[in-house]
Design a protein around this motif. Structure first.
Motif, PDB file in Angstrom:
ATOM      1  N   LEU A  29     -31.666   5.287  13.913  1.00 42.98           N
ATOM      2  CA  LEU A  29     -32.365   5.854  12.769  1.00 42.98           C
ATOM      3  C   LEU A  29     -32.013   5.057  11.520  1.00 42.98           C
ATOM      4  O   LEU A  29     -30.947   4.448  11.439  1.00 42.98           O
ATOM      5  CB  LEU A  29     -31.977   7.316  12.580  1.00 42.98           C
ATOM      6  CG  LEU A  29     -32.386   8.252  13.725  1.00 42.98           C
ATOM      7  CD1 LEU A  29     -31.887   9.668  13.433  1.00 42.98           C
ATOM      8  CD2 LEU A  29     -33.896   8.256  13.919  1.00 42.98           C
ATOM      9  N   LYS A  30     -32.884   5.080  10.541  1.00 50.61           N
ATOM     10  CA  LYS A  30     -32.688   4.267   9.350  1.00 50.61           C
ATOM     11  C   LYS A  30     -31.547   4.752   8.455  1.00 50.61           C
ATOM     12  O   LYS A  30     -31.127   4.024   7.556  1.00 50.61           O
ATOM     13  CB  LYS A  30     -33.987   4.184   8.542  1.00 50.61           C
ATOM     14  CG  LYS A  30     -35.024   3.267   9.184  1.00 50.61           C
ATOM     15  CD  LYS A  30     -36.219   3.055   8.279  1.00 50.61           C
ATOM     16  CE  LYS A  30     -37.183   2.040   8.876  1.00 50.61           C
ATOM     17  NZ  LYS A  30     -38.366   1.821   8.016  1.00 50.61           N
ATOM     18  N   ASN A  31     -31.073   5.960   8.706  1.00 51.26           N
ATOM     19  CA  ASN A  31     -29.924   6.440   7.919  1.00 51.26           C
ATOM     20  C   ASN A  31     -28.593   6.083   8.578  1.00 51.26           C
ATOM     21  O   ASN A  31     -27.543   6.583   8.184  1.00 51.26           O
ATOM     22  CB  ASN A  31     -30.015   7.945   7.694  1.00 51.26           C
ATOM     23  CG  ASN A  31     -29.972   8.744   8.994  1.00 51.26           C
ATOM     24  OD1 ASN A  31     -29.908   8.170  10.089  1.00 51.26           O
ATOM     25  ND2 ASN A  31     -30.014  10.062   8.889  1.00 51.26           N
ATOM     26  N   THR A  32     -28.631   5.188   9.558  1.00 51.18           N
ATOM     27  CA  THR A  32     -27.413   4.737  10.237  1.00 51.18           C
ATOM     28  C   THR A  32     -26.499   3.994   9.266  1.00 51.18           C
ATOM     29  O   THR A  32     -26.959   3.199   8.448  1.00 51.18           O
ATOM     30  CB  THR A  32     -27.778   3.802  11.414  1.00 51.18           C
ATOM     31  OG1 THR A  32     -28.552   4.538  12.365  1.00 51.18           O
ATOM     32  CG2 THR A  32     -26.542   3.266  12.107  1.00 51.18           C
ATOM     33  N   HIS A  33     -25.202   4.238   9.369  1.00 54.57           N
ATOM     34  CA  HIS A  33     -24.224   3.550   8.523  1.00 54.57           C
ATOM     35  C   HIS A  33     -24.178   2.067   8.905  1.00 54.57           C
ATOM     36  O   HIS A  33     -24.297   1.724  10.087  1.00 54.57           O
ATOM     37  CB  HIS A  33     -22.836   4.170   8.723  1.00 54.57           C
ATOM     38  CG  HIS A  33     -21.819   3.725   7.732  1.00 54.57           C
ATOM     39  ND1 HIS A  33     -21.145   2.521   7.854  1.00 54.57           N
ATOM     40  CD2 HIS A  33     -21.365   4.309   6.591  1.00 54.57           C
ATOM     41  CE1 HIS A  33     -20.320   2.381   6.832  1.00 54.57           C
ATOM     42  NE2 HIS A  33     -20.431   3.447   6.048  1.00 54.57           N
ATOM     43  N   PRO A  34     -24.021   1.167   7.922  1.00 59.04           N
ATOM     44  CA  PRO A  34     -23.977  -0.277   8.219  1.00 59.04           C
ATOM     45  C   PRO A  34     -22.976  -0.651   9.314  1.00 59.04           C
ATOM     46  O   PRO A  34     -23.259  -1.522  10.146  1.00 59.04           O
ATOM     47  CB  PRO A  34     -23.591  -0.889   6.870  1.00 59.04           C
ATOM     48  CG  PRO A  34     -24.188   0.041   5.873  1.00 59.04           C
ATOM     49  CD  PRO A  34     -24.025   1.418   6.464  1.00 59.04           C
TER      50      PRO A  34
ATOM     51  N   LYS B 278     -34.322  -9.142  22.697  1.00 60.28           N
ATOM     52  CA  LYS B 278     -33.855  -7.756  22.735  1.00 60.28           C
ATOM     53  C   LYS B 278     -34.434  -6.993  21.543  1.00 60.28           C
ATOM     54  O   LYS B 278     -34.338  -7.451  20.404  1.00 60.28           O
ATOM     55  CB  LYS B 278     -32.333  -7.703  22.711  1.00 60.28           C
ATOM     56  CG  LYS B 278     -31.675  -8.359  23.916  1.00 60.28           C
ATOM     57  CD  LYS B 278     -30.153  -8.298  23.795  1.00 60.28           C
ATOM     58  CE  LYS B 278     -29.473  -8.909  25.017  1.00 60.28           C
ATOM     59  NZ  LYS B 278     -29.700 -10.366  25.123  1.00 60.28           N
ATOM     60  N   ILE B 279     -35.031  -5.849  21.820  1.00 61.58           N
ATOM     61  CA  ILE B 279     -35.668  -5.047  20.776  1.00 61.58           C
ATOM     62  C   ILE B 279     -34.810  -3.847  20.432  1.00 61.58           C
ATOM     63  O   ILE B 279     -34.438  -3.066  21.304  1.00 61.58           O
ATOM     64  CB  ILE B 279     -37.050  -4.547  21.226  1.00 61.58           C
ATOM     65  CG1 ILE B 279     -37.953  -5.717  21.631  1.00 61.58           C
ATOM     66  CG2 ILE B 279     -37.700  -3.725  20.116  1.00 61.58           C
ATOM     67  CD1 ILE B 279     -39.230  -5.276  22.306  1.00 61.58           C
ATOM     68  N   MET B 280     -34.498  -3.694  19.147  1.00 67.30           N
ATOM     69  CA  MET B 280     -33.810  -2.514  18.645  1.00 67.30           C
ATOM     70  C   MET B 280     -34.764  -1.769  17.718  1.00 67.30           C
ATOM     71  O   MET B 280     -35.142  -2.283  16.668  1.00 67.30           O
ATOM     72  CB  MET B 280     -32.552  -2.894  17.868  1.00 67.30           C
ATOM     73  CG  MET B 280     -31.848  -1.731  17.180  1.00 67.30           C
ATOM     74  SD  MET B 280     -30.933  -0.665  18.315  1.00 67.30           S
ATOM     75  CE  MET B 280     -29.447  -1.659  18.544  1.00 67.30           C
ATOM     76  N   ALA B 281     -35.190  -0.574  18.132  1.00 67.86           N
ATOM     77  CA  ALA B 281     -36.033   0.234  17.259  1.00 67.86           C
ATOM     78  C   ALA B 281     -35.186   0.767  16.108  1.00 67.86           C
ATOM     79  O   ALA B 281     -34.071   1.245  16.324  1.00 67.86           O
ATOM     80  CB  ALA B 281     -36.647   1.384  18.042  1.00 67.86           C
ATOM     81  N   LEU B 282     -35.696   0.670  14.914  1.00 68.49           N
ATOM     82  CA  LEU B 282     -35.014   1.177  13.726  1.00 68.49           C
ATOM     83  C   LEU B 282     -36.036   1.956  12.919  1.00 68.49           C
ATOM     84  O   LEU B 282     -36.882   1.369  12.254  1.00 68.49           O
ATOM     85  CB  LEU B 282     -34.418   0.032  12.903  1.00 68.49           C
ATOM     86  CG  LEU B 282     -33.533   0.435  11.722  1.00 68.49           C
ATOM     87  CD1 LEU B 282     -32.297   1.179  12.208  1.00 68.49           C
ATOM     88  CD2 LEU B 282     -33.114  -0.782  10.921  1.00 68.49           C
ATOM     89  N   SER B 283     -35.963   3.277  13.008  1.00 63.15           N
ATOM     90  CA  SER B 283     -37.045   4.105  12.487  1.00 63.15           C
ATOM     91  C   SER B 283     -36.530   5.388  11.867  1.00 63.15           C
ATOM     92  O   SER B 283     -35.379   5.785  12.069  1.00 63.15           O
ATOM     93  CB  SER B 283     -38.016   4.437  13.633  1.00 63.15           C
ATOM     94  OG  SER B 283     -39.016   5.337  13.220  1.00 63.15           O
ATOM     95  N   MET B 284     -37.400   6.065  11.120  1.00 63.08           N
ATOM     96  CA  MET B 284     -37.107   7.403  10.625  1.00 63.08           C
ATOM     97  C   MET B 284     -37.458   8.441  11.681  1.00 63.08           C
ATOM     98  O   MET B 284     -37.096   9.605  11.549  1.00 63.08           O
ATOM     99  CB  MET B 284     -37.909   7.675   9.347  1.00 63.08           C
ATOM    100  CG  MET B 284     -37.489   6.829   8.153  1.00 63.08           C
ATOM    101  SD  MET B 284     -35.771   7.109   7.658  1.00 63.08           S
ATOM    102  CE  MET B 284     -35.875   8.814   7.112  1.00 63.08           C
ATOM    103  N   GLN B 285     -38.182   8.040  12.712  1.00 67.93           N
ATOM    104  CA  GLN B 285     -38.654   8.953  13.745  1.00 67.93           C
ATOM    105  C   GLN B 285     -37.620   9.069  14.872  1.00 67.93           C
ATOM    106  O   GLN B 285     -37.374   8.110  15.588  1.00 67.93           O
ATOM    107  CB  GLN B 285     -39.993   8.462  14.319  1.00 67.93           C
ATOM    108  CG  GLN B 285     -41.096   8.379  13.292  1.00 67.93           C
ATOM    109  CD  GLN B 285     -42.370   7.772  13.847  1.00 67.93           C
ATOM    110  OE1 GLN B 285     -43.088   7.058  13.154  1.00 67.93           O
ATOM    111  NE2 GLN B 285     -42.668   8.063  15.097  1.00 67.93           N
ATOM    112  N   GLY B 286     -37.045  10.267  15.017  1.00 74.75           N
ATOM    113  CA  GLY B 286     -36.056  10.481  16.058  1.00 74.75           C
ATOM    114  C   GLY B 286     -36.479  11.523  17.067  1.00 74.75           C
ATOM    115  O   GLY B 286     -35.644  12.050  17.813  1.00 74.75           O
ATOM    116  N   ASP B 287     -37.770  11.819  17.129  1.00 73.88           N
ATOM    117  CA  ASP B 287     -38.261  12.822  18.065  1.00 73.88           C
ATOM    118  C   ASP B 287     -38.278  12.275  19.487  1.00 73.88           C
ATOM    119  O   ASP B 287     -38.296  11.064  19.710  1.00 73.88           O
ATOM    120  CB  ASP B 287     -39.670  13.278  17.667  1.00 73.88           C
ATOM    121  CG  ASP B 287     -40.662  12.115  17.652  1.00 73.88           C
ATOM    122  OD1 ASP B 287     -41.434  11.978  18.617  1.00 73.88           O
ATOM    123  OD2 ASP B 287     -40.625  11.333  16.678  1.00 73.88           O
TER     124      ASP B 287
END
Length: 214
Positions: free
Chosen positions: A106-111, A80-89
Motif C-alpha cells: 500500500l502507498k502508506n507503507t513506511h520507507p 519483477k512487478i511490485m504493485a504499489l497502490s491505495m487499493q487493498g481490497d
C-alpha cells in the motif's frame, strides 16, 4: 550493482517523491518514471533497457495496472512487478497476482518497509506483507485442486518445508544434498500434482497443510 526500478504512476508528484526515497536506498535506483502502462511500453521499446523491478500503480488512465501487469507477464516475465497502490481490497490483490504481480504494497507503507520489500522481492522472487498473504490464503480455501488427495513423497515433503523460507533453489539443493536440477524436478512435480504455478502457491500449500517448518 544496484537493482534498477521503473515507477509507473499517473500522479507525477507521488512518483517523483517515491523516486527520491528509493534513490536513497543502498541497493536500488530509479531509472525512469512512466505515467501509465502505455507510456511504460513505449519507454521500454524506445530504450531497449529493462529494469529489474517495476513499481506499478493500479488506478491509471489509458492503461491501468492490471492491463500493464498482464502485458509485462506475457512480454517480459523476467521483470519483477511490485504493485504499489491505495487499493487493498481482496479483488484488487487477487487480480494483480493473477495478472503477474510478485508483490503488493500500500502507498502508506513506511520507507524502511518498502526497502525491505524490494530486497525480499529481489532475493526471493516475491513479497507479500501479512495482510496480503491472508487474502491469498483465503482465496485458496475454495480451490478444489488443492483439497484433492495427492501422493507426496518424503523428499517432496522436505522440499515443501523449504518453500516458505528465504532460501534460493540452489540453497535448498544444498540443504537437501542434491542437485539444483533435482530440486527443480520436485517443484515441477508438485506444481503439476497440486495444479499450482508458482513458489508462492507451493508455500501457501505448505503452510495450510502443516509442511512448513516451525
Amino acid at each position: 550493482m544496484k537493482k534498477t526500478i521503473i515507477i509507473v504512476d499517473d500522479h507525477l508528484l507521488i512518483a517523483k517523491a517515491l523516486q527520491g526515497i528509493i534513490d536513497n536506498f543502498t541497493d536500488f535506483e530509479v531509472i525512469d518514471v512512466a505515467e501509465n502502462g502505455k507510456d511504460l511500453i513505449q519507454k521500454l521499446r524506445n530504450t531497449g533497457k529493462l529494469p529489474d523491478i517495476i513499481l506499478l500503480d493500479i488506478s491509471m488512465p489509458v492503461m491501468n495496472g492490471f492491463e500493464t501487469a498482464l502485458w509485462l507477464k506475457q512480454n517480459h516475465p523476467e521483470i519483477k512487478i511490485m504493485a504499489l497502490s491505495m487499493q487493498g481490497d481482496d479483488n484488487s490483490v487477487i487480480k494483480m497476482i493473477k495478472s503477474g504481480a510478485k508483490g503488493y504494497l500500500l502507498k502508506n507503507t513506511h520507507p524502511k518497509d518498502l526497502e525491505n520489500a524490494l530486497s525480499k522481492l529481489s532475493s526471493d522472487g516475491f513479497f507479500y506483507p501479512e495482510w496480503a498473504s491472508k487474502i491469498i490464503f483465503s482465496s485458496m480455501n475454495g480451490d478444489n485442486a488443492n483439497e484433492k488427495i495427492v501422493k507426496i513423497s518424503e523428499r517432496e515433503k522436505e522440499f515443501l518445508t523449504y518453500t516458505v523460507t528465504e532460501l534460493s533453489y540452489k540453497e535448498i539443493a544444498e540443504k537437501m544434498h542434491c542437485s539444483p536440477r533435482t530440486v527443480e524436478s520436485y517443484r515441477d512435480q508438485l506444481c503439476e500434482k497440486l495444479d499450482l504455478k508458482t513458489r508462492v502457491g507451493l508455500a501457501v500449500f505448505a503452510i495450510r497443510n502443516g509442511f512448513a517448518e516451525s
